[in-house]
Write an enzyme that holds these catalytic residues in place. Structure first.
Site, mmCIF file in Angstrom:
data_model
loop_
_atom_site.group_PDB
_atom_site.id
_atom_site.type_symbol
_atom_site.label_atom_id
_atom_site.label_comp_id
_atom_site.label_asym_id
_atom_site.label_seq_id
_atom_site.Cartn_x
_atom_site.Cartn_y
_atom_site.Cartn_z
ATOM 1 C CE LYS A 199 -4.300 -0.382 1.618
ATOM 2 N NZ LYS A 199 -5.104 -1.172 0.678
HETATM 3 C C1 LIG Z 1 -6.055 -2.071 0.104
HETATM 4 C C2 LIG Z 1 -6.127 -2.485 -1.313
HETATM 5 C C3 LIG Z 1 -6.802 -3.652 -1.723
HETATM 6 C C4 LIG Z 1 -7.560 -4.507 -0.758
HETATM 7 O O1 LIG Z 1 -6.706 -5.042 0.216
HETATM 8 P P1 LIG Z 1 -7.278 -5.422 1.654
HETATM 9 O O2 LIG Z 1 -6.093 -5.931 2.406
HETATM 10 O O3 LIG Z 1 -8.286 -6.470 1.453
HETATM 11 O O4 LIG Z 1 -7.848 -4.185 2.216
HETATM 12 C C5 LIG Z 1 -6.760 -3.980 -3.061
HETATM 13 N N1 LIG Z 1 -6.112 -3.228 -3.960
HETATM 14 C C6 LIG Z 1 -5.465 -2.097 -3.616
HETATM 15 C C7 LIG Z 1 -4.749 -1.297 -4.655
HETATM 16 C C8 LIG Z 1 -5.468 -1.691 -2.284
HETATM 17 O O5 LIG Z 1 -4.854 -0.577 -1.940
#
Ligand SMILES: *Cc1c(COP(=O)(O)O)cnc(C)c1O
Length: 319
Positions: A163
């Site tokens: 992220k």
């Molecule tokens: C946060 C996110 C997700 C989903 O991830 P989770 O861990 O399930 O919240 C999917 N794609 C992107 C680009 C993200 O930033």
């Protein structure tokens, strides 16, 4: 959340609980301060059957991913995961959180003045804030989608699996394009031309009674929701679950398609590029999965209690 205001009372910032209005940075840091930032998106859900407690979903997995994200962009984390757990639980208590809430830790390069943002081992800032975010599970919300003309970033350019804040221009461009053309969301293919994900959410589909999703080397973010849903599909619904490369035309012909993620939870897609998916409504497998997931998120399924961190009754858990 205080009575008078629409924001929580406290933010945790660099080791202290700070009043909302006091958590400020200088305007000249605007723009640069987040170039080097990574974050987490975590949710806490009210558990109506547990004395109005709220439970944080898979907090340990989110914190472990924050640590990995920071390691990849060479930011030093000065707190242990048990310390961060305690900090977050205490923040929710101080903010008197009793309803569905989003928790966002953000780690960033501090002291970016003079373009020192690429200094290795430089000072990192860490802030954690909370905001109200009601669940949309079981509300019947659905979305339409279009395959985007933008491709998902690839690991040769930017790390899709973490992220990393700078990654989000990619999904934002796809979202804006989709909305400009009258769709709710865009679906991003990767540079290899197979399905990656939606902006900020992973994609799953049902065909022949099996649950299928792009594998982790498809330029997806390694989603904790995706992982949880694969576990629940296997263990609760008894489904076969397959991770593999996915073609866009498989989505057009699928019986059910949905996005998943901390923000998306489970959101059915009823139409892609004007191809109706299934009978144009939420399918039965995604509905069953949604119901199972809902119980788990609210801490009401004893089989998955290890995924829930209770906030107000947390003393025993943290000990
Ligand atoms: C946060 C996110 C997700 C989903 O991830 P989770 O861990 O399930 O919240 C999917 N794609 C992107 C680009 C993200 O930033």
């Amino acid at each position: 959340m205080t009575e008078q205001s629409k924001h929580p009372a406290y933010i945790w910032w660099n080791g202290k609980y700070v009043a909302w209005d006091d958590a400020t940075v200088h305007v000249t840091e605007l723009g640069w301060s987040t170039v080097g930032a990574v974050f987490e998106g975590i949710r806490a859900y009210a558990n109506p059957s547990s004395d109005q407690d709220v439970v944080i979903f898979r907090l340990q997995e989110h914190l472990a991913r924050l640590k990995k994200s920071m390691a990849l962009v060479r930011l030093r984390l000065d707190y242990s995961l048990p310390e961060l757990t305690e900090i977050i639980v205490e923040l929710l208590r101080m903010n008197e959180v009793r309803e569905d809430t989003y928790i966002r830790p953000l780690a960033y390069t501090a002291n970016v003045a003079g373009k020192r943002f690429s200094e290795v081992g430089g000072e990192a800032g860490l802030l954690i804030n909370t905001s109200r975010m009601p669940s949309h599970l079981k509300t019947g919300v659905t979305q339409t989608a279009a395959v985007s003309s933008w491709r998902r970033i690839s690991d040769e350019v930017m790390p899709p699996r973490i992220k990393n804040l700078s990654n989000y221009r990619n999904g934002q461009l796809a979202s804006m394009e989709a909305r400009a053309h009258g769709y709710d969301i865009g679906l991003l293919l990767n540079t290899g031309g197979t399905v990656a994900e939606a902006p900020g959410a992973c994609v799953m589909f049902v065909a022949d009674g099996k649950l299928i999703t792009p594998h982790v080397t498809s330029s997806i973010l390694e989603s904790i929701t995706r992982d949880a849903l694969m576990v629940l599909a296997r263990e609760v619904l008894g489904l076969e679950v397959i991770e593999r490369a996915v073609d866009r035309t498989e989505l057009y012909l699928a019986d059910e398609v949905f996005t998943c993620g901390t923000a998306a939870e489970i959101t059915p897609i009823t139409e892609i590029d004007k191809y109706q998916i299934g009978d144009g409504r939420q399918g039965t497998i995604s509905r069953d999965l949604e119901h199972a997931f809902h119980a788990v998120l609210r801490g009401q399924d004893p089989r998955y209690r290890h995924w829930s961190t209770p906030v107000h009754a947390a003393a025993s858990v943290l000990a």
